[in-house]
Design a protein around this motif. Structure first.
Motif, mmCIF file in Angstrom:
data_model
loop_
_atom_site.group_PDB
_atom_site.id
_atom_site.type_symbol
_atom_site.label_atom_id
_atom_site.label_comp_id
_atom_site.label_asym_id
_atom_site.label_seq_id
_atom_site.Cartn_x
_atom_site.Cartn_y
_atom_site.Cartn_z
ATOM 1 N N SER A 34 0.804 -1.225 0.000
ATOM 2 C CA SER A 34 0.000 0.000 0.000
ATOM 3 C C SER A 34 0.835 1.274 0.000
ATOM 4 N N LYS A 35 2.170 1.164 -0.091
ATOM 5 C CA LYS A 35 2.997 2.360 -0.131
ATOM 6 C C LYS A 35 3.403 2.645 -1.569
ATOM 7 N N ALA A 36 3.129 3.831 -2.024
ATOM 8 C CA ALA A 36 3.482 4.207 -3.381
ATOM 9 C C ALA A 36 3.488 5.720 -3.478
ATOM 10 N N THR A 37 4.196 6.212 -4.465
ATOM 11 C CA THR A 37 4.078 7.619 -4.829
ATOM 12 C C THR A 37 3.005 7.719 -5.896
ATOM 13 N N ILE A 38 2.039 8.584 -5.683
ATOM 14 C CA ILE A 38 0.967 8.778 -6.659
ATOM 15 C C ILE A 38 0.908 10.247 -7.030
ATOM 16 N N TRP A 39 0.493 10.523 -8.241
ATOM 17 C CA TRP A 39 0.446 11.924 -8.674
ATOM 18 C C TRP A 39 -0.501 12.090 -9.851
ATOM 19 N N HIS A 40 -0.875 13.346 -10.066
ATOM 20 C CA HIS A 40 -1.654 13.710 -11.251
ATOM 21 C C HIS A 40 -1.368 15.164 -11.578
ATOM 22 N N MET A 41 -1.384 15.462 -12.852
ATOM 23 C CA MET A 41 -1.222 16.834 -13.316
ATOM 24 C C MET A 41 -2.477 17.271 -14.056
ATOM 25 N N GLY A 42 -2.608 18.580 -14.235
ATOM 26 C CA GLY A 42 -3.736 19.123 -14.962
ATOM 27 C C GLY A 42 -3.294 20.258 -15.861
ATOM 28 N N ALA A 43 -3.965 20.400 -17.000
ATOM 29 C CA ALA A 43 -3.613 21.469 -17.928
ATOM 30 C C ALA A 43 -4.820 21.905 -18.732
ATOM 31 N N LEU A 44 -5.047 23.181 -18.751
ATOM 32 C CA LEU A 44 -5.992 23.841 -19.638
ATOM 33 C C LEU A 44 -5.363 25.181 -20.008
ATOM 34 N N ASP A 45 -5.855 25.820 -21.046
ATOM 35 C CA ASP A 45 -5.362 27.155 -21.353
ATOM 36 C C ASP A 45 -5.490 28.025 -20.109
ATOM 37 N N GLY A 46 -4.371 28.579 -19.644
ATOM 38 C CA GLY A 46 -4.392 29.427 -18.463
ATOM 39 C C GLY A 46 -4.199 28.688 -17.157
ATOM 40 N N THR A 47 -3.968 27.376 -17.198
ATOM 41 C CA THR A 47 -3.900 26.576 -15.972
ATOM 42 C C THR A 47 -2.856 25.471 -16.086
ATOM 43 N N ALA A 48 -2.029 25.323 -15.048
ATOM 44 C CA ALA A 48 -1.146 24.163 -14.912
ATOM 45 C C ALA A 48 -1.153 23.765 -13.443
ATOM 46 N N SER B 32 -1.296 30.045 -15.292
ATOM 47 C CA SER B 32 -0.820 30.059 -16.667
ATOM 48 C C SER B 32 -0.403 28.633 -16.989
ATOM 49 N N ARG B 33 -0.534 28.238 -18.241
ATOM 50 C CA ARG B 33 -0.240 26.849 -18.597
ATOM 51 C C ARG B 33 1.201 26.637 -19.059
ATOM 52 N N MET B 34 1.731 27.568 -19.833
ATOM 53 C CA MET B 34 2.999 27.358 -20.504
ATOM 54 C C MET B 34 4.077 28.324 -20.034
ATOM 55 N N SER B 35 5.322 27.903 -20.196
ATOM 56 C CA SER B 35 6.459 28.773 -19.925
ATOM 57 C C SER B 35 6.649 29.732 -21.092
ATOM 58 N N LYS B 36 7.552 30.666 -20.942
ATOM 59 C CA LYS B 36 7.801 31.630 -22.006
ATOM 60 C C LYS B 36 8.337 30.957 -23.272
ATOM 61 N N LYS B 37 8.932 29.745 -23.102
ATOM 62 C CA LYS B 37 9.446 29.007 -24.252
ATOM 63 C C LYS B 37 8.454 27.978 -24.778
ATOM 64 N N GLY B 38 7.264 27.951 -24.196
ATOM 65 C CA GLY B 38 6.230 27.063 -24.700
ATOM 66 C C GLY B 38 6.186 25.685 -24.081
ATOM 67 N N SER B 39 6.859 25.483 -22.940
ATOM 68 C CA SER B 39 6.826 24.186 -22.266
ATOM 69 C C SER B 39 5.772 24.186 -21.163
ATOM 70 N N TYR B 40 5.203 23.020 -20.893
ATOM 71 C CA TYR B 40 4.170 22.885 -19.871
ATOM 72 C C TYR B 40 4.779 23.073 -18.487
ATOM 73 N N LEU B 41 4.196 23.968 -17.706
ATOM 74 C CA LEU B 41 4.755 24.326 -16.405
ATOM 75 C C LEU B 41 4.740 23.173 -15.407
ATOM 76 N N GLY B 42 3.747 22.310 -15.483
ATOM 77 C CA GLY B 42 3.660 21.209 -14.541
ATOM 78 C C GLY B 42 4.859 20.283 -14.634
ATOM 79 N N THR B 43 5.226 19.916 -15.855
ATOM 80 C CA THR B 43 6.378 19.046 -16.063
ATOM 81 C C THR B 43 7.668 19.728 -15.623
ATOM 82 N N LEU B 44 7.778 21.026 -15.870
ATOM 83 C CA LEU B 44 8.984 21.761 -15.517
ATOM 84 C C LEU B 44 9.177 21.853 -14.001
ATOM 85 N N VAL B 45 8.099 22.104 -13.274
ATOM 86 C CA VAL B 45 8.234 22.347 -11.837
ATOM 87 C C VAL B 45 8.318 21.061 -11.027
#
Length: 422
Positions: A359-373, A391-404
């Motif tokens: 029962s021990k695990a790392t679990i996660w979920h991300m979300g993305a919409l225009d204007g949201t990460a 905001s959804r994207m970085s200044k270079k166009g990458s998804y903020l969730g994956t970056l952070v």
């Protein structure tokens, strides 16, 4: 002689000015970003990481919360909830959480199963009592609730399309008033072929979770939002989570921005068909309820994520339900082509990385919409955090969730002392 000395002095001062640090450098820029919530020197690594990230990626606003062993230990706001008004993000402000809505829906489904009102191997269309068209893909009858939760039911938006983002096309096809509602989308998709045999592989499907929302309504006899509040949010004390709206903001909800200032045709509202800002009307949030429609605070989300840590003490699900949620799906969804277990997989509503312990695990979920990460993580060590951006994207166009995501892991690992229990 005096003039020569003055000249030498001026040259020396000029040299000093050249080598002096820029007074509007990194530290000064970070200081200009408003930061709200209670500061704790022991948790400064989290502050420093978020401030540097927002500076580097030009993110307007963020909210971050951390819980340890189910107890909230950190909640802060960074930057602006509304840049034009200069309104600072407060820790209690709400953001669209996009696909973090999916684990919420999955928990509600598992609760129905605990109550004996639904089974994981039920066919969703039989439960909904929907008559399939005569020429419908016969594989629709083989789909199960479990496969909807696992994203293995047979729809692949990369191979065909995502119907949740075609509210005008579907409304026109059915000759109904736009935008298409969830029941309209389901009716339309009953006439479309599947992209692969149910259960064969994983393919992320917003539409599958749209169906799960309708199952909750059908079986519980309540609307989706009411049932989730009763069975999930109220036991966890999540008082700031509700369904969002496409065109209007709730109390304490941030304003959303698009780094590219993109425009697209509106699918709802008085500007129907005309170009509007991407986060406000280019898709229909109300139809996305069970796969992407909730708004929430970072603090509420870590309350939810922490409910899956000490499974014997969960306030919303029984231990066996959480074990089922964490279980590896069969076939290619949970294993590679050679039959070897994947390091991580999609369980019932969550990405799962097992640790080997029961029962021990790392679990996660991300979300993305225009204007949201958004990012929600519950680690195997009991730490749980949520990071929400307007905001959804970085200044270079990458998804903020994956970056952070990796940066948060590093920041919390750098904490030497967590606040003592009160």
């Amino acid at each position: 002689m005096l003039q020569k000395k003055l000249a030498l002095l001026l040259l020396a001062l000029a040299a000093i000015i050249v080598v002096m640090p820029d007074p509007v450098g990194v530290a000064a820029q970070e200081k200009r970003l408003p930061v709200t919530g209670v500061a704790d020197a022991d948790l400064a690594s989290i502050d420093d990481m978020i401030l540097a990230f927002m500076r580097d990626q030009e993110v307007p606003g963020a909210s971050v919360a951390v819980a340890k062993d189910g107890r909230l230990v950190y909640a802060r706001g960074f930057g602006h909830a509304d840049s034009q008004l200069g309104l600072a993000v407060q820790p209690n402000m709400r953001f669209r959480i996009a696909s973090i809505s999916k684990p919420i829906t999955a928990a509600a489904i598992l609760r129905l199963i605990e109550l004996g009102l639904l089974r994981l191997d039920d066919n969703p269309f039989a439960v909904l009592k929907l008559a399939l068209p005569a020429d419908a893909d016969p594989r629709l009858r083989k789909i199960t609730v479990r496969q909807l939760l696992h994203h293995t039911a047979g729809w692949d938006r990369a191979a065909s399309f995502d119907p949740m983002f075609r509210p005008i096309v579907i409304a026109k096809a059915l000759n109904v008033k736009p935008p298409a509602k969830p029941d309209d989308v389901i009716q339309y998709m009953l006439n479309q072929p599947l992209d692969f045999d149910p259960g064969v592989r994983y393919a992320y499907s917003n539409f599958g979770y749209c169906i799960l929302g309708r199952l909750i309504e059908k079986v519980s006899g309540q609307d989706y939002e009411s049932y989730v509040h009763k069975e999930i949010f109220t036991p966890l004390g999540m008082k700031s989570t509700q369904l969002g709206k496409t065109l209007t903001q709730a109390k304490d909800e941030v304003k959303y921005s698009d780094v590219k200032n993109r425009l697209a045709p509106a699918v709802i509202g008085p500007n129907l068909g005309k170009d509007v800002p991407a986060p406000y009307g280019t898709w229909y949030l109300e139809a996305m309820d069970s796969h992407g429609g909730w708004i929430s605070t970072a603090s509420d989300l870590v309350r939810f994520g922490s409910a899956f840590h000490k499974i014997d003490d969960s306030k919303i699900l029984k231990p066996d339900s959480i074990r089922t949620l964490l279980a590896r799906p069969p076939g290619l969804a949970g294993n590679d082509k050679d039959g070897n277990p994947k390091a991580s997989y999609y369980g019932l509503g969550w990405n799962v990385r097992p640790t080997g312990a029961d029962s021990k695990a790392t679990i996660w979920h991300m979300g993305a919409l225009d204007g949201t990460a958004t990012v929600l993580v519950k680690r195997a060590d009991g730490l749980c955090w949520a990071v929400l951006f307007n905001s959804r994207m970085s200044k270079k166009g990458s998804y903020l969730g994956t970056l952070v995501d990796p940066l948060v892991h590093q920041a919390v690992d750098n904490v030497k002392r967590w606040p003592a229990p009160k």
